[in-house]
Design an enzyme around this catalytic site. Structure first.
Site, mmCIF file in Angstrom:
data_model
loop_
_atom_site.group_PDB
_atom_site.id
_atom_site.type_symbol
_atom_site.label_atom_id
_atom_site.label_comp_id
_atom_site.label_asym_id
_atom_site.label_seq_id
_atom_site.Cartn_x
_atom_site.Cartn_y
_atom_site.Cartn_z
ATOM 1 N NE ARG A 1 22.331 25.628 17.563
ATOM 2 C CZ ARG A 1 21.524 25.156 18.506
ATOM 3 N NH1 ARG A 1 20.367 25.747 18.725
ATOM 4 N NH2 ARG A 1 21.851 24.109 19.222
ATOM 5 C CD GLU B 1 24.994 21.839 33.766
ATOM 6 O OE1 GLU B 1 25.891 21.224 34.385
ATOM 7 O OE2 GLU B 1 23.811 21.487 33.760
ATOM 8 C CG ASN C 1 32.159 41.193 43.245
ATOM 9 O OD1 ASN C 1 31.069 41.687 43.465
ATOM 10 N ND2 ASN C 1 32.955 40.791 44.218
ATOM 11 N NE ARG D 1 41.825 45.361 37.691
ATOM 12 C CZ ARG D 1 41.247 46.548 37.818
ATOM 13 N NH1 ARG D 1 40.962 47.031 39.010
ATOM 14 N NH2 ARG D 1 40.954 47.263 36.752
ATOM 15 C CG HIS E 1 42.880 42.593 46.381
ATOM 16 N ND1 HIS E 1 42.354 42.839 45.138
ATOM 17 C CD2 HIS E 1 43.769 43.586 46.603
ATOM 18 C CE1 HIS E 1 42.905 43.932 44.624
ATOM 19 N NE2 HIS E 1 43.771 44.401 45.502
ATOM 20 C CE LYS F 1 38.358 37.980 46.257
ATOM 21 N NZ LYS F 1 39.448 38.904 45.907
ATOM 22 C CE1 TYR G 1 35.700 39.200 43.105
ATOM 23 C CE2 TYR G 1 36.074 39.981 40.869
ATOM 24 C CZ TYR G 1 36.034 40.211 42.236
ATOM 25 O OH TYR G 1 36.326 41.461 42.728
ATOM 26 C CE LYS H 1 42.564 47.854 48.203
ATOM 27 N NZ LYS H 1 41.212 47.309 48.323
ATOM 28 C CG ASP H 2 46.268 46.499 44.828
ATOM 29 O OD1 ASP H 2 45.618 46.356 45.882
ATOM 30 O OD2 ASP H 2 45.853 46.104 43.716
#
Length: 189
Positions: free
Chosen positions: A23, A28, A48, A59, A62, A72, A132, A169-170
């Protein structure tokens, strides 16, 4: 759950065991007891999700500063990403060093990026999605970044990395040499 450490204290890689049959599979994806045994007593407060439609989307890098730091736990639920963590703990013997790993739904791996590290990624496939967990709520006043392409750090980004995909911004983040000492002077192994 299989766990891997890196040459930098802090980041970890988790790979859940999958139980497969005709299937599909079951696994977990998170266990608080296993996580705490390998990473310490962190509580996750928010989940998020981010979609990068184009291959090569960058990206980051940060992080959030004290008193609203974030750890994270990152996984890729569609597509593929090259995920990166950079040590920005000024007293660390690995300050300015980075680790990176390819995360995909097929490999099921998850990267733990603790407080004191800048985080970023590059999408390797179209419509890549990351999900995350974070240990702190978003705080605009503590939202900071580090230049993704700082030559002093020397991240080996995939060939598809496309600087034109950076957010406004980056594009403004400082290089490591110009980054304030946000993460203390306490000695880290």
């Amino acid at each position: 759950m299989h766990t891997k450490s890196f040459g930098i204290a802090g980041p970890k890689l988790f790979q859940p065991r999958r139980f497969a049959d005709a299937r599909g599979y079951f696994c977990e994806t998170f266990r608080a007891d296993v996580f705490a045994a390998h990473c310490g007593p962190f509580d996750f407060v928010q989940d998020n999700e981010s979609l990068s439609e184009t291959v090569g989307t960058i990206r980051g890098l940060h992080f959030q500063t004290p008193p609203h730091v974030q750890g994270k736990l990152v996984r890729c639920t569609a597509g593929a990403i090259f995920d990166v963590a950079v040590d920005i703990r000024v007293a660390s013997s690995t300050y300015g060093q980075w680790v990176g790993e390819i995360l995909t739904p097929a490999n099921g791996m998850q990267m733990w990026v603790p407080p004191g590290f800048a985080h970023g990624f590059c999408s390797l496939e179209p419509n890549s999605v990351i999900a995350y967990k974070v240990t702190g709520y978003y705080n605009a006043a503590c939202d900071q970044g580090l230049a993704w392409d700082d030559p002093a750090i020397g991240i080996l980004w995939p060939d598809v990395a496309d600087r034109t995909t950076l957010s406004a911004k980056d594009r403004m983040h400082p290089v490591l040499a110009d980054l304030p000492a946000y993460f203390g002077t306490e000695r880290v192994a």
